[in-house]
Write a protein that holds these residues in place. Structure first.
Motif, short mmCIF file in Angstrom:
data_model
loop_
_atom_site.label_atom_id
_atom_site.label_comp_id
_atom_site.label_asym_id
_atom_site.label_seq_id
_atom_site.Cartn_x
_atom_site.Cartn_y
_atom_site.Cartn_z
N GLU A 75 -3.28 3.59 0.54
CA GLU A 75 -4.41 3.04 1.29
C GLU A 75 -5.28 2.17 0.38
O GLU A 75 -5.78 1.13 0.81
CB GLU A 75 -5.23 4.17 1.92
CG GLU A 75 -4.53 4.79 3.11
CD GLU A 75 -5.21 6.04 3.64
OE1 GLU A 75 -6.12 6.58 2.97
OE2 GLU A 75 -4.82 6.49 4.73
N GLY A 76 -5.43 2.59 -0.88
CA GLY A 76 -6.17 1.77 -1.84
C GLY A 76 -5.46 0.44 -2.11
O GLY A 76 -6.11 -0.62 -2.17
N GLU A 77 -4.15 0.49 -2.27
CA GLU A 77 -3.37 -0.73 -2.48
C GLU A 77 -3.51 -1.67 -1.28
O GLU A 77 -3.64 -2.89 -1.45
CB GLU A 77 -1.89 -0.40 -2.67
CG GLU A 77 -1.53 0.16 -4.02
CD GLU A 77 -0.05 0.46 -4.14
OE1 GLU A 77 0.77 -0.17 -3.43
OE2 GLU A 77 0.29 1.35 -4.93
N LYS A 78 -3.45 -1.08 -0.10
CA LYS A 78 -3.56 -1.89 1.13
C LYS A 78 -4.93 -2.58 1.19
O LYS A 78 -5.02 -3.77 1.48
CB LYS A 78 -3.37 -1.00 2.35
CG LYS A 78 -3.52 -1.72 3.67
CD LYS A 78 -3.38 -0.76 4.83
CE LYS A 78 -3.74 -1.44 6.14
NZ LYS A 78 -3.73 -0.51 7.26
N GLN A 82 0.36 -11.29 -1.60
CA GLN A 82 -0.62 -10.34 -1.07
C GLN A 82 -0.23 -9.89 0.34
O GLN A 82 -0.40 -8.72 0.69
CB GLN A 82 -2.03 -10.94 -1.07
CG GLN A 82 -2.59 -11.20 -2.47
CD GLN A 82 -2.59 -9.96 -3.34
OE1 GLN A 82 -2.95 -8.88 -2.91
NE2 GLN A 82 -2.18 -10.13 -4.58
N GLU A 83 0.28 -10.82 1.15
CA GLU A 83 0.74 -10.44 2.49
C GLU A 83 1.89 -9.45 2.41
O GLU A 83 1.95 -8.49 3.18
CB GLU A 83 1.15 -11.69 3.28
CG GLU A 83 -0.02 -12.54 3.71
CD GLU A 83 0.37 -13.91 4.26
OE1 GLU A 83 1.58 -14.27 4.19
OE2 GLU A 83 -0.51 -14.62 4.74
N GLN A 84 2.79 -9.68 1.45
CA GLN A 84 3.93 -8.76 1.27
C GLN A 84 3.45 -7.39 0.80
O GLN A 84 3.92 -6.36 1.28
CB GLN A 84 4.94 -9.35 0.27
CG GLN A 84 6.22 -8.55 0.17
CD GLN A 84 6.96 -8.49 1.50
OE1 GLN A 84 7.07 -9.49 2.21
NE2 GLN A 84 7.44 -7.32 1.84
N LYS A 85 2.49 -7.37 -0.12
CA LYS A 85 1.92 -6.09 -0.57
C LYS A 85 1.28 -5.35 0.58
O LYS A 85 1.40 -4.13 0.70
CB LYS A 85 0.88 -6.32 -1.67
CG LYS A 85 1.44 -6.61 -3.02
CD LYS A 85 0.33 -6.76 -4.05
CE LYS A 85 0.85 -7.17 -5.40
NZ LYS A 85 -0.24 -7.35 -6.39
N LEU A 86 0.59 -6.09 1.45
CA LEU A 86 -0.06 -5.49 2.61
C LEU A 86 0.97 -4.88 3.55
O LEU A 86 0.82 -3.73 3.99
CB LEU A 86 -0.89 -6.57 3.32
CG LEU A 86 -1.87 -6.13 4.39
CD1 LEU A 86 -2.95 -5.25 3.80
CD2 LEU A 86 -2.50 -7.34 5.06
N LYS A 87 2.04 -5.61 3.82
CA LYS A 87 3.10 -5.10 4.71
C LYS A 87 3.79 -3.88 4.09
O LYS A 87 4.04 -2.89 4.78
CB LYS A 87 4.14 -6.19 4.98
CG LYS A 87 3.66 -7.29 5.89
CD LYS A 87 4.71 -8.37 6.04
CE LYS A 87 4.16 -9.56 6.80
NZ LYS A 87 5.12 -10.68 6.83
N ASP A 88 4.09 -3.96 2.79
CA ASP A 88 4.74 -2.83 2.11
C ASP A 88 3.86 -1.58 2.14
O ASP A 88 4.34 -0.48 2.38
CB ASP A 88 5.06 -3.19 0.65
CG ASP A 88 6.15 -4.25 0.53
OD1 ASP A 88 6.84 -4.52 1.55
OD2 ASP A 88 6.30 -4.82 -0.57
#
Length: 128
Positions: free
Chosen positions: A35-38, A77-83
């Motif tokens: 959740e922090g990463e997101k 960043q979009e990929q990190k959000l999706k992951d």
């Protein structure tokens, strides 16, 4: 004889409860991390959206900063959000499963103690 079987069953249930509780704590910690990463990815993406396309943007790699196009950073960043979102959904499923397991173990323990009140007294004597 039956008392020994009930006592062994209690210790087995107790060890399952300890193991499942440890797994639950691990999943909760992983969930907090994801959740922090997101949130970090979302906030970074929002900041990048405010910049004009011609702005120089840099990516941090260890102690070094490397010039990267804004579009590349936004895609990352979009990929990190999706992951992070997919990992969170998987962890939520695991958490729900573990919660069901804990409830089942509690019911098994409750049934065992109701079945053999003498065992409950022995356990209480051990914990004092």
């Amino acid at each position: 004889m039956a008392e020994d079987a009930n006592r062994a069953a209690f210790f087995e249930i107790q060890s399952r409860m300890i193991e499942t509780t440890a797994k639950m704590k691990q999943v909760q910690n992983q969930l907090r991390g994801k959740e922090g990463e997101k949130k970090r990815a979302y906030l970074t993406l929002e900041e990048l959206k405010q910049l004009s396309d011609g702005t120089n943007t840099y990516k941090s790699i260890g102690r070094t900063f490397v010039l990267e196009p804004k579009s590349v950073l936004m895609q990352e960043q979009e990929q990190k959000l999706k992951d992070s979102e997919s990992a969170i959904s998987t962890l939520q499923t695991s958490k729900e499963y573990l919660e069901k397991q804990i409830a089942e173990i509690e019911n098994n323990l409750r049934e065992l103690l109701q079945q053999d009140p003498g065992l409950a007294r022995q356990i209480m004597a051990l914990s004092v």
